[in-house]
Design a protein around this motif. Sequence first.
Motif, short mmCIF file in Angstrom:
data_model
loop_
_atom_site.label_atom_id
_atom_site.label_comp_id
_atom_site.label_asym_id
_atom_site.label_seq_id
_atom_site.Cartn_x
_atom_site.Cartn_y
_atom_site.Cartn_z
N VAL A 155 -2.56 -7.58 -12.44
CA VAL A 155 -2.03 -7.97 -11.13
C VAL A 155 -0.94 -6.99 -10.71
O VAL A 155 -0.93 -6.51 -9.57
N GLU A 156 -0.05 -6.66 -11.63
CA GLU A 156 1.03 -5.73 -11.30
C GLU A 156 0.49 -4.35 -10.96
O GLU A 156 0.90 -3.74 -9.96
N ARG A 157 -0.42 -3.86 -11.75
CA ARG A 157 -0.97 -2.51 -11.49
C ARG A 157 -1.70 -2.43 -10.16
O ARG A 157 -1.50 -1.50 -9.38
N HIS A 158 -2.58 -3.40 -9.90
CA HIS A 158 -3.36 -3.39 -8.65
C HIS A 158 -2.45 -3.54 -7.43
O HIS A 158 -2.63 -2.84 -6.43
N THR A 159 -1.48 -4.44 -7.53
CA THR A 159 -0.58 -4.65 -6.40
C THR A 159 0.31 -3.43 -6.19
O THR A 159 0.58 -3.04 -5.05
N LYS A 160 0.75 -2.82 -7.27
CA LYS A 160 1.57 -1.61 -7.16
C LYS A 160 0.81 -0.50 -6.43
O LYS A 160 1.37 0.19 -5.58
N GLU A 161 -0.47 -0.35 -6.74
CA GLU A 161 -1.30 0.66 -6.06
C GLU A 161 -1.39 0.36 -4.56
O GLU A 161 -1.28 1.26 -3.74
N LYS A 162 -1.59 -0.91 -4.22
CA LYS A 162 -1.68 -1.29 -2.81
C LYS A 162 -0.36 -1.04 -2.09
O LYS A 162 -0.35 -0.54 -0.96
N LEU A 163 0.75 -1.40 -2.73
CA LEU A 163 2.06 -1.19 -2.11
C LEU A 163 2.37 0.30 -1.95
O LEU A 163 2.94 0.71 -0.94
N ALA A 164 1.98 1.09 -2.93
CA ALA A 164 2.19 2.54 -2.83
C ALA A 164 1.39 3.11 -1.66
O ALA A 164 1.87 3.98 -0.93
N HIS A 165 0.18 2.60 -1.48
CA HIS A 165 -0.65 3.05 -0.37
C HIS A 165 -0.01 2.67 0.97
O HIS A 165 -0.02 3.46 1.92
N LEU A 166 0.53 1.46 1.04
CA LEU A 166 1.20 1.04 2.27
C LEU A 166 2.43 1.88 2.56
O LEU A 166 2.75 2.19 3.71
N ALA A 167 3.17 2.25 1.50
CA ALA A 167 4.38 3.04 1.65
C ALA A 167 4.08 4.44 2.13
O ALA A 167 4.82 5.01 2.93
N ASP A 168 2.98 5.04 1.65
CA ASP A 168 2.62 6.41 2.00
C ASP A 168 1.10 6.56 1.98
O ASP A 168 0.56 7.07 1.00
N PRO A 169 0.41 6.11 3.02
CA PRO A 169 -1.06 6.12 3.00
C PRO A 169 -1.68 7.50 2.86
O PRO A 169 -2.75 7.65 2.30
N ALA A 170 -1.00 8.54 3.30
CA ALA A 170 -1.57 9.89 3.24
C ALA A 170 -1.65 10.41 1.80
O ALA A 170 -2.60 11.10 1.43
N SER A 171 -0.68 10.08 0.97
CA SER A 171 -0.66 10.62 -0.39
C SER A 171 -1.27 9.69 -1.42
O SER A 171 -1.42 10.06 -2.57
N ASN A 172 -1.63 8.47 -1.03
CA ASN A 172 -2.18 7.49 -1.98
C ASN A 172 -3.44 6.84 -1.40
O ASN A 172 -3.46 5.66 -1.11
N PRO A 173 -4.52 7.61 -1.23
CA PRO A 173 -5.73 7.00 -0.68
C PRO A 173 -6.34 5.99 -1.66
O PRO A 173 -6.32 6.19 -2.85
N LEU A 174 -6.87 4.91 -1.11
CA LEU A 174 -7.54 3.90 -1.94
C LEU A 174 -9.01 4.12 -1.96
O LEU A 174 -9.65 4.51 -1.11
#
Length: 101
Positions: free
Chosen positions: A82-101
Amino acid sequence: MLVCRCLCGCSSFIPVVGTTTGATPCWAWVSAPKRIDLIGQVVDRLRAGFPQAPADTVNEMVGTTHHRFDQAKIRDFVPLFVERHTKEKLAHLADPASNPL
């Protein structure tokens, strides 16, 4: 080899310091309040790591991600996932250009 005797059918035990047996049973034997506490700790860490994200957004993302694992047979690592998946989503929201999902 220690084997879980609960209804979940897993064979998972987690080593714990300070117990008489040296092990604690699987996630299925962890009480509901303890499980809630573990997920609460995940929320706290994510809020601290992503202070720019609204608290409601973090709560909703953790809840949604947590429910993805509702049918998991082995739940020992659910808080970690849960922590890892949510962290990835939050990182994407913070900087969508550098963290594509």
